[in-house]
Design an enzyme around this catalytic site. Structure first.
Site, mmCIF file in Angstrom:
data_model
loop_
_atom_site.group_PDB
_atom_site.id
_atom_site.type_symbol
_atom_site.label_atom_id
_atom_site.label_comp_id
_atom_site.label_asym_id
_atom_site.label_seq_id
_atom_site.Cartn_x
_atom_site.Cartn_y
_atom_site.Cartn_z
ATOM 1 N N SER A 298 0.784 -1.225 0.000
ATOM 2 C CA SER A 298 0.000 0.000 0.000
ATOM 3 C C SER A 298 0.823 1.285 0.000
ATOM 4 C CB SER A 298 -0.898 -0.040 1.232
ATOM 5 O OG SER A 298 -1.436 1.207 1.487
ATOM 6 N N HIS B 274 -4.858 -4.409 -2.382
ATOM 7 C CA HIS B 274 -4.593 -3.262 -3.267
ATOM 8 C C HIS B 274 -4.462 -3.679 -4.723
ATOM 9 C CE1 HIS B 274 -4.322 -0.308 -0.089
ATOM 10 N NE2 HIS B 274 -3.754 -1.256 0.622
ATOM 11 N N LYS C 24 -12.109 -1.283 -1.382
ATOM 12 C CA LYS C 24 -11.188 -0.411 -2.111
ATOM 13 C C LYS C 24 -11.629 -0.349 -3.573
ATOM 14 C CE LYS C 24 -7.982 -0.534 1.662
ATOM 15 N NZ LYS C 24 -6.903 -1.174 2.395
#
Ligand SMILES: *Cc1c(COP(=O)(O)O)cnc(C)c1O
Length: 405
Positions: free
Chosen positions: A189, A217, A248
């Site tokens: 990240s 991610h 996300k």
């Protein structure tokens, strides 16, 4: 003990070091991503462009996501009504788990309330319930993995970040008879670097170790169907457990693991953090399913995001602003000083209508304080120019150095 005084003095310590966290009070504007209304402490509001969202592709406002959520909300109401075991398993959860298993080409998947809970619950359960299990954890692993491993009380070995030789050495030093679990991430990240997945899997297989990969991610963003780095490299079948988030790139909320039916059933049956917590609202499950389905067939969002990432990097290079080189969508602009980092972030917000949260210690090591910028497909070239000009002016104001162009 005077508890109030203790709390206050601890908080003072954070403030003195420039590490006290202040949250921007935002109201996101549907249909105008990445624009949000920001409220200051006096309740006054202004428009800002968000440059640090983890809703990487704007899927949190995509009509496909919203329509599915509205329909499910109308059909099922607000909450799930229970834990998964006691009346809380909604048909939308079942459909979502099928979708997730398919996304990662695994036979099964398990939905948990967040990516954090997924890591915590799955790692705790696997490492504590496999007799004698030892865990091999990348030094840069996310807090949720660290906490899960710690809670399992299994012996833990740290291996140097993305260092395959170090992992091999640590695994070789361990008792060959001991069950081993290797925990790591694909896209990290804060630095935006990507693990050498194939080589790590080679080493895991050589030592008969399970591999546990956090693709938080990467899901939605990499691979032809958004299945993450493991899909992009065609390696998903060699990863024992793929973990991800729905909060996300998929723009909603929730976390999951995808793995073999037996492993998933094992976590479902033994993980306290799964069993004893109310299931996610059906509307969230419906929205996440629609978002995943959309990104399985649509490459446009990923393409535009990549174009914007390239454009931002080029424009930063043109004026010599230092940013960490990596192969991902994360652009860490390096400030290297906690107070200056916070100062630049404050002025971006106050004077330029640009919101980028400063990233300071302990999230990153001291001396590597940064602005973590995440270009989306929906930022315009004008947005990028405005950001780069603002950074250039603040760089001069703070007397920060530039790379020689
Ligand atoms: C954000 C994050 C998580 C937690 O996921 P949530 O769904 O936000 O709880 C797990 N791992 C990594 C690497 C993350 O950055």
């Amino acid at each position: 003990m005077n508890f109030e005084d203790y709390f206050k003095s601890e908080l003072e310590g954070l403030k003195e070091g420039g590490n006290y966290r202040i949250f921007a009070d935002l109201e996101r504007q549907k249909g105008k991503f990445p624009t949000a209304t920001r409220y200051d402490v006096d309740g006054k509001s202004s428009e800002v462009t968000v440059w640090c969202s983890n809703d990487y592709l704007g899927m949190g406002q995509h009509p496909a996501t919203l329509d599915a959520m509205k329909i499910a909300l109308e059909r099922c109401g607000a909450g799930a009504g229970g834990t998964r075991n006691i009346s809380g398993t909604n048909h939308y959860h079942v459909l979502l788990e099928k979708e997730l298993a398919d996304l990662h080409a695994k036979s099964s998947a398990l939905l948990l309330t967040s990516g954090y809970v997924a890591n915590w619950a799955a790692l705790t359960t696997l490492a504590s319930r496999i007799p004698g299990c030892e865990v091999f954890s990348d030094t840069d692993n996310h807090a949720s993995m660290i906490e899960g491993i710690r809670h399992s009380k299994a012996p833990k070995h740290l291996w140097k970040h993305n260092d395959v030789e170090d992992l091999d050495r640590k695994l070789s030093d361990a008792d060959p008879a001991v069950p081993k679990l290797v925990a790591f991430e694909s896209v990290y990240s804060m630095d935006g670097d990507i693990c050498p997945l194939g080589e790590i899997l080679d080493v895991c297989e050589k030592h008969g170790a399970m591999s546990y990969l956090d693709e938080v991610h990467a899901v939605g963003l990499y691979g032809p169907r958004g299945g993450g780095i493991s899909e992009q490299l065609g390696l998903a079948d060699r990863v024992t457990v793929i973990q991800g988030t729905l909060g996300k790139a998929f723009g909603v909320m929730g976390g999951y693991i995808a793995a073999s039916s037996n492993l998933v059933d094992f976590v479902r049956s033994f993980a306290s953090g799964f069993i004893f917590s109310t299931a996610l609202p059906p509307a969230l499950a419906a929205g996440a399913t629609a978002s995943i389905q959309h990104l399985k067939v649509s490459d446009m969002e990923r393409m535009r995001q990549r174009k914007n990432v390239r454009l931002l990097r080029q424009k930063l290079d043109a004026i010599g602003l230092p940013h960490m080189d990596n192969e991902s969508h994360i652009v860490p602009v390096m400030v290297g000083d906690a107070k200056k980092c916070k100062f630049i972030s404050d002025l971006l917000l106050e004077n330029y209508g640009v919101y980028v949260q400063p990233i300071n210690y302990p999230t990153v090591p001291e001396g590597t304080e940064r602005l973590r910028i995440t270009p989306s497909p929906l930022h315009s070239e004008e947005d990028i120019d405005h950001l780069v000009n603002a950074l250039s002016e603040l760089w001069a104001q703070c007397a920060l150095s530039r790379a020689v162009a």
